[in-house]
Design a protein around this motif. Structure first.
Motif, PDB file in Angstrom:
ATOM      1  N   CYS A 136     -32.307 -15.689 -22.110  1.00  0.00           N
ATOM      2  CA  CYS A 136     -33.155 -16.653 -22.818  1.00  0.00           C
ATOM      3  C   CYS A 136     -32.495 -18.025 -22.846  1.00  0.00           C
ATOM      4  CB  CYS A 136     -33.395 -16.196 -24.258  1.00  0.00           C
ATOM      5  SG  CYS A 136     -34.260 -14.621 -24.367  1.00  0.00           S
ATOM      6  N   THR A 172     -32.719 -22.050 -24.736  1.00  0.00           N
ATOM      7  CA  THR A 172     -33.171 -22.789 -25.911  1.00  0.00           C
ATOM      8  C   THR A 172     -34.201 -23.827 -25.487  1.00  0.00           C
ATOM      9  OG1 THR A 172     -30.959 -22.551 -26.842  1.00  0.00           O
ATOM     10  CG2 THR A 172     -32.413 -24.176 -27.886  1.00  0.00           C
ATOM     11  N   MET A 181     -36.717 -19.970 -28.502  1.00  0.00           N
ATOM     12  CA  MET A 181     -36.064 -19.488 -27.288  1.00  0.00           C
ATOM     13  C   MET A 181     -37.128 -19.003 -26.315  1.00  0.00           C
ATOM     14  SD  MET A 181     -32.867 -19.927 -28.120  1.00  0.00           S
ATOM     15  CE  MET A 181     -31.986 -19.061 -26.825  1.00  0.00           C
ATOM     16  N   ASP A 214     -26.964 -21.880 -32.022  1.00  0.00           N
ATOM     17  CA  ASP A 214     -27.474 -21.624 -30.671  1.00  0.00           C
ATOM     18  C   ASP A 214     -27.015 -20.252 -30.169  1.00  0.00           C
ATOM     19  OD1 ASP A 214     -29.035 -22.678 -28.449  1.00  0.00           O
ATOM     20  OD2 ASP A 214     -27.143 -22.758 -27.351  1.00  0.00           O
ATOM     21  N   TYR A 236     -29.590 -17.239 -29.299  1.00  0.00           N
ATOM     22  CA  TYR A 236     -29.593 -16.584 -27.995  1.00  0.00           C
ATOM     23  C   TYR A 236     -29.457 -15.067 -28.151  1.00  0.00           C
ATOM     24  CZ  TYR A 236     -28.203 -14.486 -23.690  1.00  0.00           C
ATOM     25  OH  TYR A 236     -28.142 -13.622 -22.635  1.00  0.00           O
TER      26      TYR A 236
END
Length: 162
Positions: free
Chosen positions: A50, A52, A110, A35, A39
């Motif tokens: 941004c 997820t 994203m 993650d 990002y």
């Protein structure tokens, strides 16, 4: 500058706090790293904050051990008007050696958002090489599969009773 940084790699050592009871890095730690890399990749491409929207197809191929050097690479493989599909590869190996083995792979979507949390436009990415065209086409096929899976999942959430 937005629309120029398509790929990014995070590098660090796997620490004792990252391991499970079996002595290997636990999947939750790997998912956090994924993650973070998604990002950073998406923010680098879009030049915007941004969030997820989706993470899927996570494949844990090999374990990561404490003390391994870990490389988490994100690459934009498709852009919509506000979203980016980011392919993530996690590789790891002994830091005393150059070899890194693929340990995990997935796709993360994203979405760039403005200060109010609303989706906001991003630069379009256009594939130019055969490999990039293949990656873009893969992202498009996966998008279609997710739509079908979503429809099937909806049937379980809201079953039709006759």
């Amino acid at each position: 500058m937005a629309g120029t940084q398509r790929e990014l790699t995070l590098r660090f050592l796997a620490e004792p706090a990252d391991v499970n009871f079996g002595g290997k890095v636990h999947g939750g730690a790997v998912m956090k790293w994924i993650d973070l890399a998604a990002y950073a990749t998406a923010a680098g491409w879009s030049g915007k904050y941004c969030i997820t929207a989706y993470a899927g197809g996570i494949r844990f191929v090999k374990p990561i051990h404490v003390g391994n050097i870990v490389e988490v690479t994100g690459k934009v493989i498709y852009t919509g008007s506000t979203s980016m599909h980011v392919a993530i590869d996690v590789k790891a190996g002994d830091p005393k050696d150059d070899a890194r083995q693929l340990t995990t792979h997935c796709i993360v979507i994203m979405v760039a958002v403005d200060d109010e949390g609303k989706p906001t436009p991003i630069p379009e990415w256009q594939p130019t090489t055969k490999e990039d065209i293949h990656l873009r086409d893969t992202a498009l096929r996966l998008m279609e599969m997710r739509k079908k899976i979503g429809a099937e999942m909806e049937a379980h959430v809201k079953p039709q009773i006759d």
